[in-house]
Motif scaffolding. Sequence first.
Motif, PDB file in Angstrom:
ATOM      1  N   LEU A   1      53.997  36.458  38.188  1.00  0.00           N
ATOM      2  CA  LEU A   1      54.988  35.948  37.244  1.00  0.00           C
ATOM      3  C   LEU A   1      56.355  36.394  37.731  1.00  0.00           C
ATOM      4  CD1 LEU A   1      55.850  34.647  34.550  1.00  0.00           C
ATOM      5  CD2 LEU A   1      55.487  36.891  33.472  1.00  0.00           C
ATOM      6  N   ASP A   2      57.187  35.447  38.134  1.00  0.00           N
ATOM      7  CA  ASP A   2      58.529  35.752  38.632  1.00  0.00           C
ATOM      8  C   ASP A   2      59.545  34.897  37.879  1.00  0.00           C
ATOM      9  OD1 ASP A   2      60.860  36.311  39.964  1.00  0.00           O
ATOM     10  OD2 ASP A   2      60.040  36.038  41.977  1.00  0.00           O
TER      11      ASP A   2
ATOM     12  N   ILE B   1      51.484  39.495  27.016  1.00  0.00           N
ATOM     13  CA  ILE B   1      51.328  39.539  28.473  1.00  0.00           C
ATOM     14  C   ILE B   1      50.300  40.594  28.875  1.00  0.00           C
ATOM     15  CG2 ILE B   1      52.531  40.205  30.611  1.00  0.00           C
ATOM     16  CD1 ILE B   1      54.930  38.683  29.694  1.00  0.00           C
ATOM     17  N   GLY B   2      50.152  41.612  28.052  1.00  0.00           N
ATOM     18  CA  GLY B   2      49.187  42.660  28.341  1.00  0.00           C
ATOM     19  C   GLY B   2      47.751  42.187  28.411  1.00  0.00           C
ATOM     20  N   ARG B   3      47.480  40.939  27.993  1.00  0.00           N
ATOM     21  CA  ARG B   3      46.117  40.407  28.064  1.00  0.00           C
ATOM     22  C   ARG B   3      45.789  39.809  29.425  1.00  0.00           C
ATOM     23  NH1 ARG B   3      47.111  37.437  22.890  1.00  0.00           N
ATOM     24  NH2 ARG B   3      46.725  35.532  24.078  1.00  0.00           N
ATOM     25  N   LEU B   4      46.789  39.696  30.300  1.00  0.00           N
ATOM     26  CA  LEU B   4      46.586  39.023  31.587  1.00  0.00           C
ATOM     27  C   LEU B   4      46.038  40.010  32.607  1.00  0.00           C
ATOM     28  CD1 LEU B   4      49.840  36.876  31.626  1.00  0.00           C
ATOM     29  CD2 LEU B   4      47.520  36.113  31.090  1.00  0.00           C
ATOM     30  N   SER B   5      44.737  40.144  32.625  1.00  0.00           N
ATOM     31  CA  SER B   5      44.087  41.166  33.454  1.00  0.00           C
ATOM     32  C   SER B   5      44.172  40.881  34.950  1.00  0.00           C
ATOM     33  CB  SER B   5      42.621  41.319  33.042  1.00  0.00           C
ATOM     34  OG  SER B   5      41.921  40.105  33.233  1.00  0.00           O
ATOM     35  N   ARG B   6      44.468  39.642  35.328  1.00  0.00           N
ATOM     36  CA  ARG B   6      44.557  39.309  36.750  1.00  0.00           C
ATOM     37  C   ARG B   6      45.963  39.494  37.323  1.00  0.00           C
ATOM     38  NH1 ARG B   6      40.763  35.575  34.750  1.00  0.00           N
ATOM     39  NH2 ARG B   6      38.858  35.358  36.017  1.00  0.00           N
ATOM     40  N   LEU B   7      46.927  39.791  36.485  1.00  0.00           N
ATOM     41  CA  LEU B   7      48.308  39.927  36.955  1.00  0.00           C
ATOM     42  C   LEU B   7      48.420  40.985  38.044  1.00  0.00           C
ATOM     43  CD1 LEU B   7      50.933  39.801  34.059  1.00  0.00           C
ATOM     44  CD2 LEU B   7      50.820  38.373  36.086  1.00  0.00           C
ATOM     45  N   GLN B   8      49.122  40.636  39.123  1.00  0.00           N
ATOM     46  CA  GLN B   8      49.404  41.581  40.202  1.00  0.00           C
ATOM     47  C   GLN B   8      50.900  41.845  40.358  1.00  0.00           C
ATOM     48  OE1 GLN B   8      47.497  40.387  43.862  1.00  0.00           O
ATOM     49  NE2 GLN B   8      45.588  39.868  42.835  1.00  0.00           N
ATOM     50  N   HIS B   9      51.724  40.813  40.106  1.00  0.00           N
ATOM     51  CA  HIS B   9      53.174  40.949  40.248  1.00  0.00           C
ATOM     52  C   HIS B   9      53.849  40.496  38.957  1.00  0.00           C
ATOM     53  CE1 HIS B   9      53.139  40.489  44.954  1.00  0.00           C
ATOM     54  NE2 HIS B   9      52.224  41.322  44.508  1.00  0.00           N
TER      55      HIS B   9
ATOM     56  N   LEU C   1      60.777  40.455  36.529  1.00  0.00           N
ATOM     57  CA  LEU C   1      61.661  39.963  35.468  1.00  0.00           C
ATOM     58  C   LEU C   1      63.092  40.458  35.661  1.00  0.00           C
ATOM     59  CD1 LEU C   1      59.303  40.607  32.402  1.00  0.00           C
ATOM     60  CD2 LEU C   1      59.532  38.512  33.735  1.00  0.00           C
ATOM     61  N   ALA C   2      63.436  40.865  36.862  1.00  0.00           N
ATOM     62  CA  ALA C   2      64.740  41.468  37.140  1.00  0.00           C
ATOM     63  C   ALA C   2      65.883  40.485  36.917  1.00  0.00           C
ATOM     64  CB  ALA C   2      64.771  41.965  38.582  1.00  0.00           C
ATOM     65  N   ASN C   3      67.064  41.043  36.617  1.00  0.00           N
ATOM     66  CA  ASN C   3      68.294  40.260  36.470  1.00  0.00           C
ATOM     67  C   ASN C   3      68.189  39.204  35.380  1.00  0.00           C
ATOM     68  OD1 ASN C   3      69.858  41.534  38.557  1.00  0.00           O
ATOM     69  ND2 ASN C   3      68.642  40.431  40.063  1.00  0.00           N
ATOM     70  N   ASN C   4      67.853  39.656  34.188  1.00  0.00           N
ATOM     71  CA  ASN C   4      67.890  38.823  33.006  1.00  0.00           C
ATOM     72  C   ASN C   4      68.646  39.582  31.916  1.00  0.00           C
ATOM     73  OD1 ASN C   4      66.230  36.160  33.199  1.00  0.00           O
ATOM     74  ND2 ASN C   4      64.969  37.664  34.291  1.00  0.00           N
TER      75      ASN C   4
ATOM     76  N   VAL D   1      46.413  27.926  36.671  1.00  0.00           N
ATOM     77  CA  VAL D   1      47.719  28.438  37.081  1.00  0.00           C
ATOM     78  C   VAL D   1      47.578  29.883  37.558  1.00  0.00           C
ATOM     79  CG1 VAL D   1      50.067  28.992  36.367  1.00  0.00           C
ATOM     80  CG2 VAL D   1      48.951  26.923  35.493  1.00  0.00           C
ATOM     81  N   SER D   2      47.923  30.127  38.811  1.00  0.00           N
ATOM     82  CA  SER D   2      47.872  31.478  39.372  1.00  0.00           C
ATOM     83  C   SER D   2      49.260  32.044  39.643  1.00  0.00           C
ATOM     84  CB  SER D   2      47.043  31.485  40.669  1.00  0.00           C
ATOM     85  OG  SER D   2      47.613  30.598  41.623  1.00  0.00           O
ATOM     86  N   ILE D   3      50.256  31.164  39.806  1.00  0.00           N
ATOM     87  CA  ILE D   3      51.628  31.596  40.079  1.00  0.00           C
ATOM     88  C   ILE D   3      52.590  30.808  39.207  1.00  0.00           C
ATOM     89  CG2 ILE D   3      53.474  31.688  41.810  1.00  0.00           C
ATOM     90  CD1 ILE D   3      51.338  32.043  43.957  1.00  0.00           C
ATOM     91  N   LEU D   4      53.487  31.515  38.528  1.00  0.00           N
ATOM     92  CA  LEU D   4      54.603  30.893  37.834  1.00  0.00           C
ATOM     93  C   LEU D   4      55.867  31.543  38.383  1.00  0.00           C
ATOM     94  CD1 LEU D   4      55.672  28.943  35.728  1.00  0.00           C
ATOM     95  CD2 LEU D   4      55.427  30.734  33.996  1.00  0.00           C
ATOM     96  N   ASN D   5      56.547  30.825  39.256  1.00  0.00           N
ATOM     97  CA  ASN D   5      57.713  31.353  39.970  1.00  0.00           C
ATOM     98  C   ASN D   5      58.924  30.479  39.674  1.00  0.00           C
ATOM     99  OD1 ASN D   5      59.610  32.410  41.670  1.00  0.00           O
ATOM    100  ND2 ASN D   5      58.371  32.301  43.520  1.00  0.00           N
ATOM    101  N   LEU D   6      59.773  30.955  38.777  1.00  0.00           N
ATOM    102  CA  LEU D   6      60.990  30.241  38.389  1.00  0.00           C
ATOM    103  C   LEU D   6      62.218  31.088  38.722  1.00  0.00           C
ATOM    104  CD1 LEU D   6      59.721  28.856  34.968  1.00  0.00           C
ATOM    105  CD2 LEU D   6      59.978  27.598  37.109  1.00  0.00           C
ATOM    106  N   ASN D   7      62.133  31.784  39.815  1.00  0.00           N
ATOM    107  CA  ASN D   7      63.207  32.680  40.263  1.00  0.00           C
ATOM    108  C   ASN D   7      64.499  31.913  40.530  1.00  0.00           C
ATOM    109  OD1 ASN D   7      64.712  34.698  41.546  1.00  0.00           O
ATOM    110  ND2 ASN D   7      63.686  34.368  43.494  1.00  0.00           N
ATOM    111  N   SER D   8      65.622  32.430  39.995  1.00  0.00           N
ATOM    112  CA  SER D   8      66.972  31.936  40.319  1.00  0.00           C
ATOM    113  C   SER D   8      67.168  30.458  40.012  1.00  0.00           C
ATOM    114  CB  SER D   8      67.280  32.199  41.806  1.00  0.00           C
ATOM    115  OG  SER D   8      67.140  33.561  42.122  1.00  0.00           O
ATOM    116  N   GLN D   9      66.775  30.041  38.810  1.00  0.00           N
ATOM    117  CA  GLN D   9      66.917  28.650  38.408  1.00  0.00           C
ATOM    118  C   GLN D   9      67.942  28.452  37.297  1.00  0.00           C
ATOM    119  OE1 GLN D   9      65.418  26.207  40.112  1.00  0.00           O
ATOM    120  NE2 GLN D   9      64.466  27.762  41.419  1.00  0.00           N
TER     121      GLN D   9
END
Length: 383
Positions: A104-105, A119-127, A130-133, A77-85
């Motif tokens: 992660l969106d 989440i701080g363990r995810l060294s590959r994270l680029q984005h 978490l806005a609007n929660n 898994v490289s992208i988890l995008n659940l924006n506006s669901q």
Amino acid sequence: MNTMHPFVSYVAILLCFNLHFPSAICATFTNLTDHAALLAFKAHITKDPMDVTTSWNESIHFCLWKGVSCSPQHQRVSILNLNSQGLSGSISPSIANLSFLRLLDLSNNSFRGVVPSEIGRLSRLQHVVLANNSLTRPILVNLSSCFNLRILHLSRNNFIGHIPAEFGSMSNLVEVYLDRNYFEGPILDSFGNILSLKVLSIQGNEIRGRIPESIGQLKSLNILNVADNSLSGLIPSSIYNLSYLTTLFMRVNQLEGSLPWDIGLTLPNIQVFRISANHLSGVIPVSLSNTSNLEFLELSANKFSGGVLAVLGNLKKLSWLGVARNNLGIEQANELSFITSLINCTQLIELNLDGNNFGGQIPSSLANLSSYLRVFGISNNKI
């Protein structure tokens, strides 16, 4: 597809690599880790009105689940995008087991509670978006371990406390959005060390103190938004030398001092300049007429004196000019003659001159202003 308890999966991975099992077997173990992590994430969701996670079952591979994308090579898994669901619930700490995650969106949902420190363990994270929660409490995530992080978007939540100091040590950050939370304390001086930063936006918090001089070190900065806080003192002179700035938004603070005479020369790319509702004084600099890309000029509710310069008519892209509630004008004739020059501003939508000391008559050239003009304010003057 078989499932595996996260702890069992973790032990299996350790055995796999320590005992040098074949790569195919290792891939199976690590895929099971991602599978288990996603199911644990799903278990923390309490409301799913769009049935997003209905597809998260054994009938198809998890890389085909809605909102999930995998890297082609590793099938991780490289992208988890659940924006506006419309999702509600909390963010499961198991998300930290998605060790290949780059994006992660979860924005525009109703997630509550804390951001898991794991989440701080995810060294590959680029984005991280978490806005609007409705996330809350101080941010305790050690994101400095996410050394590849480029975009951090935490706006419109309920975060409290100081801005975490480790944010200032993430040297690859490009965009930081912390708007509309309850952050307090000062702006981190260490933000000035993130030389890659192009956007720093902390509007609508409870930030106090001075704007650090170090912000002027961010030579690539395009957007600086510190509006709607309680900042005080002078605007650091170094900020006026950020030649790539397109947006400088500082309205509703307690900033003091005057604008430098050469601001229009040192900020040649400025498009949005909004510093209303402060304690700024002095005259409107003539050099602003050189900012050929300027669209919004908002100086209202300050203590500016003198007049409005006719040379502002050189700003062909100007759509908003607000100088209301200042000390402009001295009740003399022809003080509104600058309106004639604004005929050249063919995109003008709002012109607000309320609450000053302008004297004389309104020139007939007002009728020739932009056909887009929707607001013209001139109440409480001496006309």
